[in-house]
Motif scaffolding. Structure first.
Motif, PDB file in Angstrom:
ATOM      1  N   SER A 113       0.826  -1.208   0.000  1.00 54.90           N
ATOM      2  CA  SER A 113       0.000   0.000   0.000  1.00 54.90           C
ATOM      3  C   SER A 113       0.865   1.266   0.000  1.00 54.90           C
ATOM      4  O   SER A 113       0.365   2.367  -0.194  1.00 54.90           O
ATOM      5  N   PHE A 115       2.628   2.250  -2.254  1.00 55.48           N
ATOM      6  CA  PHE A 115       2.621   2.893  -3.574  1.00 55.48           C
ATOM      7  C   PHE A 115       1.731   4.130  -3.596  1.00 55.48           C
ATOM      8  O   PHE A 115       2.037   5.100  -4.279  1.00 55.48           O
ATOM      9  N   ILE A 137       6.984   0.781  -8.595  1.00 52.41           N
ATOM     10  CA  ILE A 137       5.539   0.845  -8.370  1.00 52.41           C
ATOM     11  C   ILE A 137       4.812  -0.064  -9.350  1.00 52.41           C
ATOM     12  O   ILE A 137       3.890  -0.793  -8.981  1.00 52.41           O
ATOM     13  N   GLY A 138       5.243  -0.028 -10.623  1.00 52.07           N
ATOM     14  CA  GLY A 138       4.621  -0.884 -11.634  1.00 52.07           C
ATOM     15  C   GLY A 138       4.775  -2.361 -11.299  1.00 52.07           C
ATOM     16  O   GLY A 138       3.821  -3.143 -11.426  1.00 52.07           O
ATOM     17  N   VAL A 141       2.376  -3.220  -8.541  1.00 48.21           N
ATOM     18  CA  VAL A 141       0.993  -3.397  -9.002  1.00 48.21           C
ATOM     19  C   VAL A 141       0.798  -4.794  -9.560  1.00 48.21           C
ATOM     20  O   VAL A 141      -0.201  -5.472  -9.285  1.00 48.21           O
ATOM     21  N   ILE A 144       0.598  -7.219  -6.714  1.00 44.70           N
ATOM     22  CA  ILE A 144      -0.721  -7.212  -6.081  1.00 44.70           C
ATOM     23  C   ILE A 144      -1.707  -8.063  -6.890  1.00 44.70           C
ATOM     24  O   ILE A 144      -2.467  -8.869  -6.340  1.00 44.70           O
ATOM     25  N   ILE A 145      -1.702  -7.875  -8.210  1.00 39.93           N
ATOM     26  CA  ILE A 145      -2.622  -8.618  -9.077  1.00 39.93           C
ATOM     27  C   ILE A 145      -2.374 -10.119  -8.966  1.00 39.93           C
ATOM     28  O   ILE A 145      -3.303 -10.922  -8.845  1.00 39.93           O
ATOM     29  N   PHE A 169      -5.453  -2.691   0.731  1.00 37.91           N
ATOM     30  CA  PHE A 169      -4.413  -2.049  -0.076  1.00 37.91           C
ATOM     31  C   PHE A 169      -4.681  -0.552  -0.224  1.00 37.91           C
ATOM     32  O   PHE A 169      -3.813   0.287   0.035  1.00 37.91           O
ATOM     33  N   SER A 294      10.019  -5.222  -5.678  1.00 34.39           N
ATOM     34  CA  SER A 294       9.450  -3.882  -5.712  1.00 34.39           C
ATOM     35  C   SER A 294       9.894  -3.059  -4.519  1.00 34.39           C
ATOM     36  O   SER A 294      10.284  -1.883  -4.649  1.00 34.39           O
TER      37      SER A 294
END
Length: 301
Positions: A113, A115, A137-138, A141, A144-145, A169, A294
């Motif tokens: 979170s 990000f 950050i990318g 993401v 997370i997915i 998140f 990340s």
């Protein structure tokens, strides 16, 4: 004998490592308490409510906040009230996320979170963020997915129960942004602001509890009080040791930040998989690896 052979620098570094370790263990223990309390048929709202009186008492005892004679009207009440509402609500989301998604995915959702504050710094506060951090950050993401999605429990996915992890998140990111804004307010000490936030959060939590009890005709679940007290102690312990680590190593906050976040992801994964038999798909494992990458990119590059 061993301590005598260590230099002051070595002892200092060991102390910082212990602060980070204790913070990590307290953070993961919070998730374990929620998981165990659920197995004992504990009501989440009752559980979380009793966390806040402990947080208030611990703040008074350990942080010793002092009223500095400022005007009550000059305090940042918008931030206080926003945090007071979000803290118990997102804590409930964390509890349900642990129930439906497991400790591993919930811990990663909380850690990544970070990000949102970074993006807020870029878009709202016009701070410069390097392209390499945007890459981090990318990657986060994608992590997370991969971590939250691809759940084998199709019923949970169809029912939207994965949304609790997503709410964690987003909610934790917003809370972090609000706390950072609160830290910039110089009218009173940060510990005094924390005390006000915890008192207001306690009032919000008890209001939610009494409203729920009046609507559902539930009785006070006193057996949850012990779990709630433990939850409050370890939750505050997480905050206290994290603050101590940052104060001790104020010149290198990235080391504390990285150690805390990666430590929670790894320890949370070990506890979730080997203690509670949580199942991870190959996508979930890839997400965990990307989450660590990340954090490293954001902290050091």
């Amino acid at each position: 004998m061993i301590l005598k052979k260590l230099s002051q620098r070595d002892i200092f570094q060991l102390l910082i490592m212990l602060y980070i370790l204790f913070s990590v263990l307290c953070s993961v223990t919070v998730s374990v308490i929620i998981k165990v309390a659920r197995k004992n048929a504990a009501n989440y709202l009752h559980l979380i409510v009793w966390n806040y009186p402990v947080a208030v008492l611990a703040t008074v005892v350990f942080l010793n906040p002092r009223f500095e004679g400022v005007s009550i009207s000059s305090l940042p009440w918008g931030l206080y009230i926003s945090l007071a509402i979000l803290l118990p609500v997102i804590f409930l989301c964390i509890a349900y996320a642990i129930q439906y998604s497991g400790i591993v995915k919930t811990e990663i959702a909380q850690r990544l979170s970070l990000f949102l504050p970074l993006l807020a710094a870029f878009f709202l506060f016009q701070e410069v963020i390097s392209s390499i951090k945007l890459l981090g950050i990318g990657i986060g993401v994608v992590a997370i997915i991969l971590t939250i999605g691809w759940n084998r429990d199709k019923g949970a996915m169809a029912g939207g129960k994965w949304g609790f992890a997503l709410a964690v998140f987003i909610g934790m990111g917003i809370i972090d942004i609000l706390f950072k804004k609160l830290a910039t307010f110089n009218g009173v000490s940060y510990s005094y602001s924390m005390l006000i936030v915890f008192i207001l959060a306690m009032l919000v939590a008890f209001s939610l509890l009494f409203f729920n009890m009046s609507v559902s005709k539930q009785r006070m679940d006193f057996k949850v009080i012990i779990f709630g007290i433990l939850l409050g102690l370890f939750n505050f312990g997480n905050i206290m040791f994290y603050m101590k680590a940052h104060r001790a190593l104020s010149s290198s906050p990235s080391i504390v930040f990285t150690g805390m976040n990666i430590g929670v992801i790894l320890v949370g994964t070990l506890v979730g998989v080997y203690v509670f038999n949580e199942r991870l798909t190959k996508f979930n494992r890839a997400g965990i690896l990307l989450a660590i990458i990340s954090v490293l990119i954001i902290a050091f590059l």
